[in-house]
Design a protein around this motif. Structure first.
Motif, PDB file in Angstrom:
ATOM      1  N   ARG A 162       0.889  -1.080  -0.184  1.00 55.50           N
ATOM      2  CA  ARG A 162       0.077  -0.011  -0.065  1.00 55.50           C
ATOM      3  C   ARG A 162       0.671   1.177  -0.034  1.00 55.50           C
ATOM      4  N   ASP A 163       0.307   2.464  -0.543  1.00 60.46           N
ATOM      5  CA  ASP A 163       1.228   3.604  -0.548  1.00 60.46           C
ATOM      6  C   ASP A 163       0.995   4.472   0.560  1.00 60.46           C
ATOM      7  N   PRO A 164       1.708   5.524   0.677  1.00 61.74           N
ATOM      8  CA  PRO A 164       1.445   6.351   2.092  1.00 61.74           C
ATOM      9  C   PRO A 164       0.226   6.983   2.047  1.00 61.74           C
ATOM     10  N   LEU A 165      -0.413   7.361   0.811  1.00 59.36           N
ATOM     11  CA  LEU A 165      -1.623   8.232   0.932  1.00 59.36           C
ATOM     12  C   LEU A 165      -2.799   7.148   0.991  1.00 59.36           C
ATOM     13  N   ASP A 166      -2.560   6.098   1.122  1.00 59.34           N
ATOM     14  CA  ASP A 166      -3.826   4.746   1.236  1.00 59.34           C
ATOM     15  C   ASP A 166      -4.414   4.932   2.544  1.00 59.34           C
ATOM     16  N   PRO A 167      -5.531   5.236   2.662  1.00 63.90           N
ATOM     17  CA  PRO A 167      -6.128   5.357   4.119  1.00 63.90           C
ATOM     18  C   PRO A 167      -5.910   3.918   4.799  1.00 63.90           C
ATOM     19  N   ALA A 168      -5.379   2.866   4.206  1.00 67.29           N
ATOM     20  CA  ALA A 168      -5.397   1.590   4.606  1.00 67.29           C
ATOM     21  C   ALA A 168      -4.098   1.214   5.040  1.00 67.29           C
ATOM     22  N   PHE A 169      -3.002   2.313   4.688  1.00 62.29           N
ATOM     23  CA  PHE A 169      -1.558   2.186   5.159  1.00 62.29           C
ATOM     24  C   PHE A 169      -1.200   1.967   6.661  1.00 62.29           C
ATOM     25  N   ASP A 170      -0.742   0.929   6.846  1.00 56.44           N
ATOM     26  CA  ASP A 170      -0.377   0.732   8.472  1.00 56.44           C
ATOM     27  C   ASP A 170       1.045   1.126   8.787  1.00 56.44           C
ATOM     28  N   GLU A 171       1.027   2.196   9.295  1.00 57.81           N
ATOM     29  CA  GLU A 171       2.441   2.889   9.742  1.00 57.81           C
ATOM     30  C   GLU A 171       3.418   1.956  10.680  1.00 57.81           C
ATOM     31  N   GLY A 172       2.736   1.320  11.813  1.00 62.03           N
ATOM     32  CA  GLY A 172       3.407   0.380  12.620  1.00 62.03           C
ATOM     33  C   GLY A 172       3.970  -0.857  11.919  1.00 62.03           C
ATOM     34  N   LEU A 173       3.196  -1.260  10.907  1.00 64.46           N
ATOM     35  CA  LEU A 173       3.657  -2.351  10.206  1.00 64.46           C
ATOM     36  C   LEU A 173       4.803  -2.163   9.469  1.00 64.46           C
ATOM     37  N   PHE A 174       4.572  -0.992   8.484  1.00 62.86           N
ATOM     38  CA  PHE A 174       5.714  -0.579   7.744  1.00 62.86           C
ATOM     39  C   PHE A 174       6.946  -0.258   8.570  1.00 62.86           C
ATOM     40  N   HIS A 175       6.857   0.370   9.681  1.00 68.07           N
ATOM     41  CA  HIS A 175       8.274   0.631  10.477  1.00 68.07           C
ATOM     42  C   HIS A 175       8.839  -0.749  11.010  1.00 68.07           C
ATOM     43  N   ASP A 176       7.949  -1.703  11.317  1.00 70.59           N
ATOM     44  CA  ASP A 176       8.618  -2.870  11.774  1.00 70.59           C
ATOM     45  C   ASP A 176       9.265  -3.614  10.666  1.00 70.59           C
ATOM     46  N   ARG A 177       8.495  -3.465   9.322  1.00 67.68           N
ATOM     47  CA  ARG A 177       9.094  -4.170   8.219  1.00 67.68           C
ATOM     48  C   ARG A 177      10.134  -3.313   7.694  1.00 67.68           C
ATOM     49  N   LEU A 178      10.347  -2.155   7.903  1.00 63.94           N
ATOM     50  CA  LEU A 178      11.306  -1.442   7.377  1.00 63.94           C
ATOM     51  C   LEU A 178      12.760  -1.765   8.272  1.00 63.94           C
ATOM     52  N   ARG A 179      12.659  -1.746   9.523  1.00 63.57           N
ATOM     53  CA  ARG A 179      13.711  -2.200  10.399  1.00 63.57           C
ATOM     54  C   ARG A 179      14.451  -3.511  10.036  1.00 63.57           C
ATOM     55  N   ARG A 180      13.315  -4.423   9.712  1.00 60.45           N
ATOM     56  CA  ARG A 180      14.148  -5.684   9.350  1.00 60.45           C
ATOM     57  C   ARG A 180      14.597  -5.688   7.965  1.00 60.45           C
ATOM     58  N   ARG A 181      14.487  -4.785   7.198  1.00 62.54           N
ATOM     59  CA  ARG A 181      15.054  -4.985   5.878  1.00 62.54           C
ATOM     60  C   ARG A 181      16.745  -4.726   5.978  1.00 62.54           C
ATOM     61  N   ARG A 182      17.263  -4.274   6.977  1.00 59.52           N
ATOM     62  CA  ARG A 182      18.787  -4.117   6.980  1.00 59.52           C
ATOM     63  C   ARG A 182      19.126  -3.740   5.712  1.00 59.52           C
ATOM     64  N   THR A 183      18.838  -2.655   5.129  1.00 58.62           N
ATOM     65  CA  THR A 183      19.225  -1.979   4.069  1.00 58.62           C
ATOM     66  C   THR A 183      19.237  -0.486   4.064  1.00 58.62           C
ATOM     67  N   GLY A 184      19.757   0.193   3.038  1.00 61.64           N
ATOM     68  CA  GLY A 184      19.732   1.803   2.897  1.00 61.64           C
ATOM     69  C   GLY A 184      18.073   2.329   2.994  1.00 61.64           C
ATOM     70  N   LEU A 185      17.904   3.525   3.542  1.00 64.65           N
ATOM     71  CA  LEU A 185      16.657   4.093   3.651  1.00 64.65           C
ATOM     72  C   LEU A 185      15.843   4.199   2.359  1.00 64.65           C
ATOM     73  N   LYS A 186      16.681   4.892   1.372  1.00 65.65           N
ATOM     74  CA  LYS A 186      16.053   5.071   0.072  1.00 65.65           C
ATOM     75  C   LYS A 186      15.911   3.703  -0.827  1.00 65.65           C
ATOM     76  N   ARG A 187      16.680   2.963  -0.663  1.00 64.69           N
ATOM     77  CA  ARG A 187      16.612   1.518  -1.290  1.00 64.69           C
ATOM     78  C   ARG A 187      15.233   1.015  -0.790  1.00 64.69           C
ATOM     79  N   ALA A 188      14.950   1.032   0.589  1.00 60.49           N
ATOM     80  CA  ALA A 188      13.591   0.495   1.086  1.00 60.49           C
ATOM     81  C   ALA A 188      12.581   1.305   0.617  1.00 60.49           C
ATOM     82  N   LEU A 189      12.570   2.568   0.556  1.00 61.57           N
ATOM     83  CA  LEU A 189      11.548   3.549   0.116  1.00 61.57           C
ATOM     84  C   LEU A 189      11.046   3.023  -1.550  1.00 61.57           C
ATOM     85  N   LEU A 190      12.088   2.660  -2.250  1.00 58.73           N
ATOM     86  CA  LEU A 190      11.903   2.273  -3.631  1.00 58.73           C
ATOM     87  C   LEU A 190      11.191   0.958  -3.822  1.00 58.73           C
ATOM     88  N   ASP A 191      11.441   0.040  -2.766  1.00 58.09           N
ATOM     89  CA  ASP A 191      11.053  -1.357  -2.857  1.00 58.09           C
ATOM     90  C   ASP A 191       9.388  -1.156  -2.839  1.00 58.09           C
TER      91      ASP A 191
END
Length: 313
Positions: A162-191
Motif C-alpha cells: 500500500r502507498d502512503p496516501l492509502d487510508p489503509a496504510f499501516d504505519e506500525g507495520l511499515f516501521h517494523d518491516r522497514l527495520r527488518r530490511r537491514r538496507t539503506g533507507l532510500k533503497r527501502a523506499l523504492l521497494d
C-alpha cells in the motif's frame, strides 16, 4: 517515469470522463502494448468489447479499471494499465487524428459533452495493458484509491504494498518491516513490495524534507524518524498532486494532455550545484550534491542530510 502523484492525476481524469461508460470498440494498433495479456491481442479486444468501466482504482503506480458486463454483475476482472516510463492515457474526441505513438484505442459509449475515446499512447513501450482477474485483498480493505472502495485487487498487483496516501496504510507495520530490511533507507523506499508509489524523485524530496540521508541503515531508524519520512512523503506528494504532477518533458501528461508543474517546486531532486532552499533561508550557502545510487542519481544537502557513519550504500 510517472510516480504516484502522476498516476493519481490520470486516475482522477479517468474517473471523471470514463467510469460508467461502455467500451464499444477496441483497436490494438501495436501488439507489444498488450504483450502481458497472455491470450493475445485478439482475445484482449474480444474480452473488452461491450464491458462497462465500473471504477478507476490506483495502488502505488498501478492503475486498473474494474469491468462489469451488461448484466450489472459485480466486477470479476479489470483492465490493468501500467504507464511504464512514457505511457499516457488520453481522453480524446474520436475525429481527432491519432497520436504518433498511439498503441490502443477504446471507443466509449456516448455521453453528451464528453470525448468518445480512451487512448493509450506509449513512446518507449515499457508500459502496457492487460485484462486480469480480481481477487479479494488480504486485509479486507479497499484495493486502492477509488470511488467505490471495493476490497478487490488484480492478481498481478496483489504483491504491491500500500502507498502512503492509502487510508489503509499501516504505519506500525511499515516501521517494523522497514527495520527488518537491514538496507539503506532510500533503497527501502523504492521497494514497491514494502511501500508503493514512491519513486526516485519523491524519495529524494521526502528525505530532504525529513533531513535523512538516503544511505541511513533502516535497522537504526527510530519510530519517530519513520513517521517523519512518511509524513514528508505524504506532504510532498500532496503538493505534487495539487500541481498536477511533475513533468520534465512531454512524456507525462494528464488525460487531457496537460503537463504537471511540480518540477518548479522541487527542493533537492535535479538541483545539483544549486543552493539548498532550507540552508539559504538560514543564511548558509550549502549547495545540493548529486551522488550515484543504483545506476541512477540521488540529490541531497550535505548540511541537512549528513552521511551516517554506518551508511549502507
Amino acid at each position: 517515469m510517472p510516480e504516484l502523484p502522476e498516476v493519481e492525476v490520470v486516475r482522477r481524469g479517468v474517473e471523471r470522463w470514463v467510469v460508467g461508460r461502455r467500451i464499444e470498440s477496441v483497436q490494438v494498433l501495436d501488439p507489444r502494448s498488450v504483450r502481458r495479456h497472455e491470450a493475445g491481442p485478439v482475445s484482449f479486444a474480444d474480452e473488452l468489447d461491450g464491458a462497462v468501466v465500473a471504477d478507476a482504482v490506483r495502488r502505488g503506480k498501478f492503475l486498473w479499471l474494474p469491468l462489469t458486463g451488461t448484466d450489472g454483475a459485480p466486477p470479476r476482472e479489470a483492465l490493468l494499465v501500467h504507464l511504464g516510463m512514457s505511457g499516457q492515457l488520453l481522453v480524446k474526441d474520436a475525429e481527432l487524428p491519432g497520436e504518433k505513438h498511439l498503441k490502443v484505442r477504446l471507443g466509449l459509449s456516448e455521453r453528451p459533452g464528453t470525448p468518445a475515446e480512451l487512448r493509450f499512447v506509449d513512446q518507449r513501450i515499457f508500459g502496457g495493458m492487460l485484462l486480469d482477474r480480481l481477487v479479494p485483498t488480504d486485509d479486507g480493505a479497499p484495493g486502492g484509491r477509488s470511488a467505490t472502495g471495493a476490497p478487490l485487487v488484480p492478481v498481478r498487483a496483489a504483491h504491491i504494498g500500500r502507498d502512503p496516501l492509502d487510508p489503509a496504510f499501516d504505519e506500525g507495520l511499515f516501521h517494523d518491516r522497514l527495520r527488518r530490511r537491514r538496507t539503506g533507507l532510500k533503497r527501502a523506499l523504492l521497494d514497491q513490495s514494502l511501500v508503493s508509489g514512491i519513486g526516485n524523485i519523491y524519495a529524494d524530496e521526502a528525505l530532504w524534507q525529513a533531513r535523512l540521508h538516503w544511505a541511513r541503515p533502516t535497522d537504526t531508524l527510530r519510530r519517530p524518524e519513520t513517521l517523519r519520512v512518511l509524513a514528508a512523503a505524504r506532504e510532498v506528494m500532496d503538493r505534487a498532486l495539487a500541481a498536477g504532477g511533475t513533468s520534465f518533458d512531454s512524456l507525462y501528461v494528464n488525460v487531457n494532455g496537460e503537463s504537471g508543474y511540480f518540477a518548479r517546486s522541487l527542493s533537492a531532486y535535479g538541483r545539483a550545484s544549486l543552493p539548498c532552499p532550507r540552508c539559504a533561508e538560514a543564511g548558509r550557502s550549502t549547495l545540493i550534491v548529486r551522488e550515484q545510487f543504483m545506476n541512477r542519481s540521488s540529490y541531497r544537502c550535505p548540511a541537512c542530510q549528513r552521511t551516517p557513519r554506518n551508511a549502507r550504500f
